[in-house]
Structure formats: structure tokens, C-alpha cells
Design a protein around this motif. Structure first.
Motif, PDB file in Angstrom:
ATOM      1  N   ILE A   1       0.763  -1.236  -0.097  1.00  0.00           N
ATOM      2  CA  ILE A   1      -0.092   0.002   0.062  1.00  0.00           C
ATOM      3  C   ILE A   1       0.828   1.292   0.095  1.00  0.00           C
ATOM      4  N   LEU A   2       0.674   1.942  -1.051  1.00  0.00           N
ATOM      5  CA  LEU A   2       1.441   3.306  -1.081  1.00  0.00           C
ATOM      6  C   LEU A   2       0.763   4.494  -0.758  1.00  0.00           C
ATOM      7  N   CYS A   3       1.317   5.491  -0.312  1.00  0.00           N
ATOM      8  CA  CYS A   3       0.591   6.811   0.024  1.00  0.00           C
ATOM      9  C   CYS A   3       1.500   7.763   0.107  1.00  0.00           C
ATOM     10  N   GLN A   4       1.241   9.186  -0.779  1.00  0.00           N
ATOM     11  CA  GLN A   4       2.504   9.882  -0.833  1.00  0.00           C
ATOM     12  C   GLN A   4       3.666   9.541  -1.213  1.00  0.00           C
ATOM     13  N   GLY A   5       3.911   8.500  -2.017  1.00  0.00           N
ATOM     14  CA  GLY A   5       5.259   7.979  -2.706  1.00  0.00           C
ATOM     15  C   GLY A   5       5.817   6.936  -1.543  1.00  0.00           C
ATOM     16  N   GLU A   6       5.407   6.902  -0.540  1.00  0.00           N
ATOM     17  CA  GLU A   6       6.037   5.790   0.575  1.00  0.00           C
ATOM     18  C   GLU A   6       5.255   4.568   0.752  1.00  0.00           C
ATOM     19  N   LEU A   7       5.895   3.451   0.999  1.00  0.00           N
ATOM     20  CA  LEU A   7       5.201   2.418   1.035  1.00  0.00           C
ATOM     21  C   LEU A   7       4.947   2.044   2.682  1.00  0.00           C
ATOM     22  N   ARG A   8       3.612   2.139   2.832  1.00  0.00           N
ATOM     23  CA  ARG A   8       3.065   2.038   4.347  1.00  0.00           C
ATOM     24  C   ARG A   8       2.727   0.731   4.887  1.00  0.00           C
ATOM     25  N   ALA A   9       2.606  -0.260   3.965  1.00  0.00           N
ATOM     26  CA  ALA A   9       2.142  -1.478   4.554  1.00  0.00           C
ATOM     27  C   ALA A   9       2.682  -2.477   3.322  1.00  0.00           C
ATOM     28  N   GLU A  10       3.137  -3.715   3.610  1.00  0.00           N
ATOM     29  CA  GLU A  10       3.392  -4.740   2.540  1.00  0.00           C
ATOM     30  C   GLU A  10       3.376  -6.112   3.422  1.00  0.00           C
TER      31      GLU A  10
END
Length: 248
Positions: A212-221
Motif C-alpha cells: 500500500i503506497l501513500c504519498q510516495g511511501e510504502l506504508r504496508a506490505e
């Protein structure tokens, strides 16, 4: 398992059009691995960095910093893309072509020998369930059929890695189901699939792992079951929480 896609500390910046802001960060410190034979799904709102990441893997965009490789080869090397099939979110095909002609055109681009060409075309048309409409003009196809024709061209070179950008965008439930079935068949053949989607149910159904990406960052994987267990709620609520949506 062997990593087909490996991304380390990837950062991508663009010149910003906003007043007083010189650059916009599209991807920020992304580290990710996708293993051979895995179906990996990118989730995220518009502008999260999904397409930019795919464009780096395809060699369309150069990273500002960090690295990305495919089959152990830096994505900036043209040879890295020989084993890739790609379906963009928005596709356009010449209206005067039928499916057979479209696939012959792409087969020639990939220098597929003439002796193999027709068999390869037969195989991919059967895989995407367009064998019955192979001589119909693509302009007469439904949206779902056009998307499957796009998948056929992405498969004509028998790639080991498929990169699909919103493959079910704009499709009705039947069209989405058919694309999911094709992805499942590709997995059964040992192909590696990386695709982006807004459809939560879609990634739950076909993906081995998601990011899950948000604002260019991987927040969950991780696996959907592991992510939902960690947050003790369903995927939809996890997604909304991660992207910062506040329920009324």
C-alpha cells in the motif's frame, strides 16, 4: 525465492508546477522485492507513486536516487526489459486492425521467428479468450475485450514478468472477473505479475502479497491476511486508515 524485481531506497522527484515549490517527490525511499512466480499488487490513491514506480522499472523514468533491477539487471540497461510484458492503463490500437494483425505487428517488433509467430498468436488469443473474435476489427470490441487484446500483446513475447497498470480500470464486473482469471492462469504458468489497482477485492482475490503506497511511501506490505491481522480489521479499513481518510 529469487527476486525478479528488487527496488532499494528508490526516490523519484519531478519539477513542481506549484508556486514556490521546486520539486515534487513522487516516490520516497521505496524498498521492495517481488519473487519469481508471485502476483504482487500495488494499492494506493491517485498520485501515490504506483505508476511512477512502474515507469522506473520500464525505463521510462530515471530514479533520482536509489536503484531498481529486474532479473538482477539494472533497469537502466535495455537488456533488462527483454523479458517483460507491459499493459498501460490507457491503451490505443489502430482501428483498422483486428486482433491477429495487432499481434503479428508486435511479434515482428520482438523478432519472433515466422515459424513460431502463428502458434504464439493462437496461444495468447486462447489464453485471453479472444480466439472467437480474432478477425473482428478491434474498434468493434467492448472495453473488456479491448483490455484483453492489450493483455494479449503484452504476452506475445512470452515474458517472465508482466507489469500491468490498472488492468481492470473502467471494466464492468464480468470484464474484471475475466482479467482476474487471466492473471490466475499466468500465475499457474509460473509467470511473475506486478499490477496496480484501486479494487480492494481484486487484490484480495489474486495477489500473493500487496503493498500500500501513500504519498510516495510504502506504508504496508505483506500478505493480505497478515496485514489485516496486524491491524485487526478488514482490508478496506486498513487502506482508509493508511491513506488518512477520516470516517464521519
Amino acid at each position: 525465492m529469487n527476486a525478479v524485481v528488487e527496488i532499494k531506497d528508490l526516490r523519484v522527484e519531478y519539477p513542481s508546477r506549484e508556486l514556490g515549490q521546486k520539486t515534487k517527490v513522487a516516490v520516497n525511499g521505496l524498498t521492495l522485492k517481488v519473487s519469481a512466480g508471485e502476483v504482487f499488487g500495488f494499492l494506493g490513491p491517485n498520485g501515490a507513486g504506483k505508476t511512477t514506480t512502474m515507469n522506473v522499472l520500464l525505463g521510462f523514468v530515471n530514479p533520482t536516487s536509489g536503484s531498481a533491477s529486474i532479473f538482477g539487471v539494472d533497469v537502466r540497461e535495455p537488456i533488462a526489459r527483454q523479458r517483460i510484458g507491459y499493459l498501460p492503463e490507457l491503451t490505443y490500437y489502430y482501428k483498422f486492425l483486428n486482433a491477429e494483425e495487432l499481434l503479428r505487428f508486435y511479434a515482428k517488433i520482438f523478432n519472433i521467428p515466422k515459424s513460431e509467430r502463428e502458434k504464439r498468436i493462437d496461444d495468447v488469443l486462447k489464453l485471453v479468450e479472444l480466439d472467437h473474435a480474432r478477425t473482428r476489427l478491434i474498434k468493434t470490441y467492448s472495453k473488456g475485450m479491448q483490455q484483453r487484446a492489450g493483455l494479449a500483446q503484452a504476452l506475445i513475447n512470452d515474458p517472465d514478468l508482466l507489469i500491468l497498470d490498472e488492468p481492470t480500470s473502467g471494466l464492468d464486473p464480468l470484464g474484471r472477473m475475466k482479467v482476474r482469471e487471466i492473471i490466475q492462469r499466468l500465475k499457474e504458468r509460473g509467470k511473475t505479475v506486478l499490477f496496480s489497482s484501486h479494487e480492494l477485492g481484486e487484490v484480495e482475490t489474486v495477489c500473493d502479497r500487496i503493498g500500500i503506497l501513500c504519498q510516495g511511501e510504502l506504508r504496508a506490505e505483506g500478505r493480505v491476511a497478515d496485514i489485516t491481522a496486524q491491524h485487526q480489521t478488514n482490508l478496506e479499513r486498513v487502506f482508509l486508515k493508511i491513506v488518512g481518510y477520516q470516517e464521519a
